[in-house]
Design an enzyme around this catalytic site. Structure first.
Site, PDB file in Angstrom:
ATOM      1  N   ARG A 106     146.602  47.517 -11.849  1.00  0.00           N
ATOM      2  CA  ARG A 106     145.609  48.554 -12.220  1.00  0.00           C
ATOM      3  C   ARG A 106     145.542  48.815 -13.721  1.00  0.00           C
ATOM      4  O   ARG A 106     145.220  49.896 -14.169  1.00  0.00           O
ATOM      5  CB  ARG A 106     145.886  49.881 -11.503  1.00  0.00           C
ATOM      6  CG  ARG A 106     145.668  49.809 -10.013  1.00  0.00           C
ATOM      7  CD  ARG A 106     145.267  51.159  -9.449  1.00  0.00           C
ATOM      8  NE  ARG A 106     145.056  51.045  -8.033  1.00  0.00           N
ATOM      9  CZ  ARG A 106     145.983  51.267  -7.128  1.00  0.00           C
ATOM     10  NH1 ARG A 106     147.189  51.639  -7.507  1.00  0.00           N
ATOM     11  NH2 ARG A 106     145.712  51.134  -5.866  1.00  0.00           N
ATOM     12  N   LYS A 128     134.588  45.496 -23.939  1.00  0.00           N
ATOM     13  CA  LYS A 128     133.895  44.877 -22.801  1.00  0.00           C
ATOM     14  C   LYS A 128     134.695  43.661 -22.367  1.00  0.00           C
ATOM     15  O   LYS A 128     134.954  42.763 -23.182  1.00  0.00           O
ATOM     16  CB  LYS A 128     132.485  44.435 -23.197  1.00  0.00           C
ATOM     17  CG  LYS A 128     131.456  45.543 -23.122  1.00  0.00           C
ATOM     18  CD  LYS A 128     130.051  44.976 -23.270  1.00  0.00           C
ATOM     19  CE  LYS A 128     129.009  46.078 -23.206  1.00  0.00           C
ATOM     20  NZ  LYS A 128     127.644  45.572 -23.487  1.00  0.00           N
ATOM     21  N   GLU A 170     125.979  35.803 -34.107  1.00  0.00           N
ATOM     22  CA  GLU A 170     126.277  37.238 -33.904  1.00  0.00           C
ATOM     23  C   GLU A 170     126.286  37.966 -35.252  1.00  0.00           C
ATOM     24  O   GLU A 170     125.858  39.118 -35.340  1.00  0.00           O
ATOM     25  CB  GLU A 170     127.623  37.427 -33.194  1.00  0.00           C
ATOM     26  CG  GLU A 170     127.675  36.953 -31.743  1.00  0.00           C
ATOM     27  CD  GLU A 170     127.013  37.912 -30.732  1.00  0.00           C
ATOM     28  OE1 GLU A 170     126.419  38.924 -31.141  1.00  0.00           O
ATOM     29  OE2 GLU A 170     127.075  37.591 -29.525  1.00  0.00           O
ATOM     30  N   LYS A 209     130.142  47.305 -35.630  1.00  0.00           N
ATOM     31  CA  LYS A 209     130.327  47.409 -34.181  1.00  0.00           C
ATOM     32  C   LYS A 209     131.094  48.684 -33.827  1.00  0.00           C
ATOM     33  O   LYS A 209     130.790  49.358 -32.850  1.00  0.00           O
ATOM     34  CB  LYS A 209     131.037  46.166 -33.632  1.00  0.00           C
ATOM     35  CG  LYS A 209     131.226  46.277 -32.132  1.00  0.00           C
ATOM     36  CD  LYS A 209     131.176  44.995 -31.399  1.00  0.00           C
ATOM     37  CE  LYS A 209     131.189  45.282 -29.894  1.00  0.00           C
ATOM     38  NZ  LYS A 209     131.327  44.091 -29.096  1.00  0.00           N
ATOM     39  N   GLU A 219     127.896  52.337 -22.944  1.00  0.00           N
ATOM     40  CA  GLU A 219     126.477  51.956 -22.950  1.00  0.00           C
ATOM     41  C   GLU A 219     125.631  52.882 -22.078  1.00  0.00           C
ATOM     42  O   GLU A 219     124.787  52.440 -21.312  1.00  0.00           O
ATOM     43  CB  GLU A 219     126.352  50.496 -22.466  1.00  0.00           C
ATOM     44  CG  GLU A 219     125.172  49.779 -23.084  1.00  0.00           C
ATOM     45  CD  GLU A 219     125.222  48.265 -22.924  1.00  0.00           C
ATOM     46  OE1 GLU A 219     126.255  47.662 -23.257  1.00  0.00           O
ATOM     47  OE2 GLU A 219     124.235  47.713 -22.476  1.00  0.00           O
ATOM     48  N   ARG A 224     124.442  51.364 -27.501  1.00  0.00           N
ATOM     49  CA  ARG A 224     125.249  50.134 -27.518  1.00  0.00           C
ATOM     50  C   ARG A 224     124.419  48.910 -27.129  1.00  0.00           C
ATOM     51  O   ARG A 224     124.717  47.786 -27.539  1.00  0.00           O
ATOM     52  CB  ARG A 224     126.460  50.290 -26.576  1.00  0.00           C
ATOM     53  CG  ARG A 224     127.355  49.072 -26.643  1.00  0.00           C
ATOM     54  CD  ARG A 224     128.699  49.272 -25.988  1.00  0.00           C
ATOM     55  NE  ARG A 224     129.503  48.064 -26.137  1.00  0.00           N
ATOM     56  CZ  ARG A 224     130.801  47.989 -25.990  1.00  0.00           C
ATOM     57  NH1 ARG A 224     131.486  49.071 -25.686  1.00  0.00           N
ATOM     58  NH2 ARG A 224     131.446  46.846 -26.147  1.00  0.00           N
ATOM     59  N   ASN A 228     122.775  43.921 -27.914  1.00  0.00           N
ATOM     60  CA  ASN A 228     122.267  42.882 -27.023  1.00  0.00           C
ATOM     61  C   ASN A 228     120.947  42.286 -27.480  1.00  0.00           C
ATOM     62  O   ASN A 228     120.263  41.621 -26.700  1.00  0.00           O
ATOM     63  CB  ASN A 228     122.117  43.455 -25.612  1.00  0.00           C
ATOM     64  CG  ASN A 228     123.250  43.018 -24.728  1.00  0.00           C
ATOM     65  OD1 ASN A 228     123.071  42.142 -23.890  1.00  0.00           O
ATOM     66  ND2 ASN A 228     124.418  43.599 -24.922  1.00  0.00           N
ATOM     67  N   HIS A 231     119.902  38.890 -26.359  1.00  0.00           N
ATOM     68  CA  HIS A 231     120.799  38.536 -25.261  1.00  0.00           C
ATOM     69  C   HIS A 231     120.099  38.501 -23.894  1.00  0.00           C
ATOM     70  O   HIS A 231     120.609  37.857 -22.980  1.00  0.00           O
ATOM     71  CB  HIS A 231     121.976  39.516 -25.191  1.00  0.00           C
ATOM     72  CG  HIS A 231     123.007  39.284 -26.266  1.00  0.00           C
ATOM     73  ND1 HIS A 231     122.700  39.290 -27.609  1.00  0.00           N
ATOM     74  CD2 HIS A 231     124.355  39.040 -26.195  1.00  0.00           C
ATOM     75  CE1 HIS A 231     123.812  39.077 -28.316  1.00  0.00           C
ATOM     76  NE2 HIS A 231     124.823  38.921 -27.484  1.00  0.00           N
ATOM     77  N   HIS A 235     121.221  35.286 -22.445  1.00  0.00           N
ATOM     78  CA  HIS A 235     122.078  35.238 -21.252  1.00  0.00           C
ATOM     79  C   HIS A 235     121.392  34.477 -20.114  1.00  0.00           C
ATOM     80  O   HIS A 235     122.041  33.752 -19.359  1.00  0.00           O
ATOM     81  CB  HIS A 235     122.415  36.659 -20.780  1.00  0.00           C
ATOM     82  CG  HIS A 235     123.509  37.310 -21.579  1.00  0.00           C
ATOM     83  ND1 HIS A 235     123.840  38.636 -21.442  1.00  0.00           N
ATOM     84  CD2 HIS A 235     124.359  36.818 -22.508  1.00  0.00           C
ATOM     85  CE1 HIS A 235     124.837  38.926 -22.268  1.00  0.00           C
ATOM     86  NE2 HIS A 235     125.166  37.850 -22.921  1.00  0.00           N
ATOM     87  N   HIS A 248     127.163  30.355 -26.567  1.00  0.00           N
ATOM     88  CA  HIS A 248     126.553  31.685 -26.532  1.00  0.00           C
ATOM     89  C   HIS A 248     125.707  31.951 -27.787  1.00  0.00           C
ATOM     90  O   HIS A 248     124.580  32.446 -27.706  1.00  0.00           O
ATOM     91  CB  HIS A 248     127.664  32.732 -26.397  1.00  0.00           C
ATOM     92  CG  HIS A 248     127.177  34.138 -26.422  1.00  0.00           C
ATOM     93  ND1 HIS A 248     126.382  34.683 -25.435  1.00  0.00           N
ATOM     94  CD2 HIS A 248     127.349  35.137 -27.344  1.00  0.00           C
ATOM     95  CE1 HIS A 248     126.096  35.938 -25.733  1.00  0.00           C
ATOM     96  NE2 HIS A 248     126.670  36.238 -26.891  1.00  0.00           N
TER      97      HIS A 248
HETATM   98  N1  GLY Z   1     128.727  42.222 -27.123  1.00  0.00           N
HETATM   99  C1  GLY Z   1     127.965  43.372 -26.871  1.00  0.00           C
HETATM  100  C2  GLY Z   1     128.791  44.600 -26.719  1.00  0.00           C
HETATM  101  O1  GLY Z   1     129.973  44.593 -26.975  1.00  0.00           O
HETATM  102  O2  GLY Z   1     128.261  45.607 -26.320  1.00  0.00           O
END
Ligand code: GLY
Length: 344
Positions: A106, A128, A170, A209, A219, A224, A228, A231, A235, A248
Site C-alpha cells: 500500500r 504521476k 517536452e 513544472k 489535475e 495541470r 498535456n 498530448h 498519446h 513519446h
Molecule cells: N506529464 C504531465 C504531468 O505531469 O501532468
C-alpha cells in the site's frame, strides 16, 4: 541546483546530485528498478547494496504484464515496507517503478533518479505514476509523490541523440505553454547533450513544472492539464502504434503542431503552424506522422483520453505563446477534418 516542491501534503526536493552518490545511498533493504540500457551504461549499479530489478528498455514495458512481473520479483526478493524503491532510468522506469512503489505494501518510499532528459524535465517530478493499457496511455495509475528526486545532468552524455531530442520535445512544450523567453533561448542556442548550460534549462523546466503541480497536484482545476499540450493527439498516436517505434517526444511534437492547427480552426489562436514546426525541426523532431495513421481510430482513442469528460474531445490548447488552456467538448468532426488536411 535544486527546486523545492510542496505538493498535496508532501514536500520534496529535486536536487542535482551525482549518480554515484545516489548509488552509495542505497541500502540492503532497498530495491533499484532500472532498465537494460541503463544497467549496461552504469554497471556500478550492480555494486550497490540493494537488489536490482531490470526491465526491458522501451515504452512497451509500461504494461500490465511488466508491472505484474516486477511485483512478483519484488516479493520474491523479500522487499519489506521499510525499504525504498529507487527508480533509476527514463520515463518508463519512473512511471512503472513509481506505480509499483505506490501499490506494493500500500505504498513504500520512492526515490526518482531520472537518467533521460524527458524524465528529468517532466515525468520524475509531479507524482504521476502508472502504466499504459491498450485503451490508451497512462490509463492505470496514481498520484504518488517521490521522497526525493536526484538529477545528475552528466548522465545525459550517454543518452542516444534520438532520446535527447525526445526530451527536447517536452522542453519546447514548456516554452509554448508557460515561458516565451525559453522559446527564444531554444531558438538561439542549439542545445545538445554537450551544452554547458543544459542543467540550467533542466532546472528551469523543473521549476515551471513545480509551479503547476503545486497549484493543481491532482489535475482537478484543469491547470495541470496544460502540461498535456500536444498530448491528446500524441498519446493517441502512441496507442495506435501499440507503444512501439514511436518515442513519446516524437508523438507529442506531431501532436503539438496538430493541436495548434486545431486551436486555429476553432478560432482560439492565430499562431502560425510554421513557427511551431521550425523549432521542432531545429531539434530534429517530426512534425507529421512518419508512418500510416488511421484517423478514425485516432479519434476514438482521443475520445477516451484521460482529460475527456464525455463531451467531445478535450485538448490543452495554446491560445498565444506562453498561454495554454484546457478546452473540452471539441467536435470530433472538426478534429478529423484538421488532421486529414494537415497530414494529407
Ligand atoms: N506529464 C504531465 C504531468 O505531469 O501532468
Amino acid at each position: 541546483m535544486q527546486v523545492e516542491v510542496k505538493s498535496g501534503t508532501d514536500q520534496y526536493t529535486v536536487q542535482q546530485t551525482r549518480l554515484q552518490s545516489v548509488i552509495e545511498q542505497v541500502s540492503s533493504r532497498d530495491m533499484i528498478i532500472t532498465d537494460t540500457n541503463v544497467l549496461a551504461c552504469y554497471p556500478a549499479l550492480s555494486n550497490s547494496k540493494g537488489q536490482i530489478i531490470s526491465i526491458p528498455a522501451g515504452e512497451e514495458s509500461k504494461s500490465f504484464v511488466q508491472y505484474e512481473a516486477v511485483v512478483e520479483q519484488i516479493f520474491q526478493a523479500g522487499f519489506l515496507r521499510n525499504g525504498t524503491v529507487f527508480a533509476i532510468g527514463g520515463g518508463v522506469v519512473g512511471d512503472l517503478a513509481g506505480f509499483v512503489a505506490a501499490t506494493v505494501h500500500r505504498g513504500v518510499r520512492l526515490v526518482q533518479v531520472p537518467t533521460s532528459l524527458l524524465a528529468m524535465v517532466d515525468s520524475s517530478v509531479g507524482g504521476k505514476v502508472g502504466i499504459d493499457l491498450s485503451y490508451g496511455k497512462n490509463l492505470l495509475g496514481s498520484f504518488y509523490n517521490p521522497a526525493s528526486v536526484y538529477i545528475d545532468p552528466t548522465v545525459l552524455q550517454t543518452l542516444p541523440t534520438e532520446h535527447f531530442q525526445n526530451g527536447m520535445a517536452e522542453v519546447i512544450k514548456y516554452g509554448w505553454i508557460l515561458d516565451v523567453e525559453l522559446l527564444e533561448i531554444l531558438k538561439k542556442e542549439n542545445f545538445s547533450v554537450n551544452s554547458h548550460n543544459l542543467e540550467e534549462i533542466v532546472f528551469r523546466c523543473v521549476a515551471l513544472k513545480r509551479d503547476v503541480v503545486e497549484a493543481d497536484f491532482t489535475e482537478k482545476s484543469g491547470l495541470r492539464a496544460i502540461l498535456n499540450f500536444g498530448h491528446t493527439v500524441g498519446h493517441a498516436l502512441e496507442a495506435q502504434a501499440e507503444y512501439k517505434n514511436l518515442l513519446h517526444g516524437q508523438a507529442i511534437a506531431v501532436g503539438m503542431v496538430a493541436e495548434v492547427a486545431i486551436a486555429n480552426e476553432l478560432g482560439l489562436s492565430q499562431i502560425r503552424t510554421q513557427d511551431v514546426e521550425s523549432l521542432f525541426q531545429q531539434y530534429q523532431l517530426p512534425i507529421r506522422p512518419t508512418s500510416y495513421v488511421n484517423i478514425d481510430q485516432l479519434i476514438s482513442l482521443m475520445l477516451g483520453d484521460k482529460k475527456s469528460t464525455g463531451n467531445g474531445i478535450a485538448m490543452s490548447l495554446v491560445l498565444e505563446p506562453g498561454q495554454c488552456k484546457l478546452v473540452d467538448n471539441i467536435d470530433p468532426a472538426l478534429v478529423r477534418r484538421v488532421l486529414a488536411n494537415i497530414w494529407s
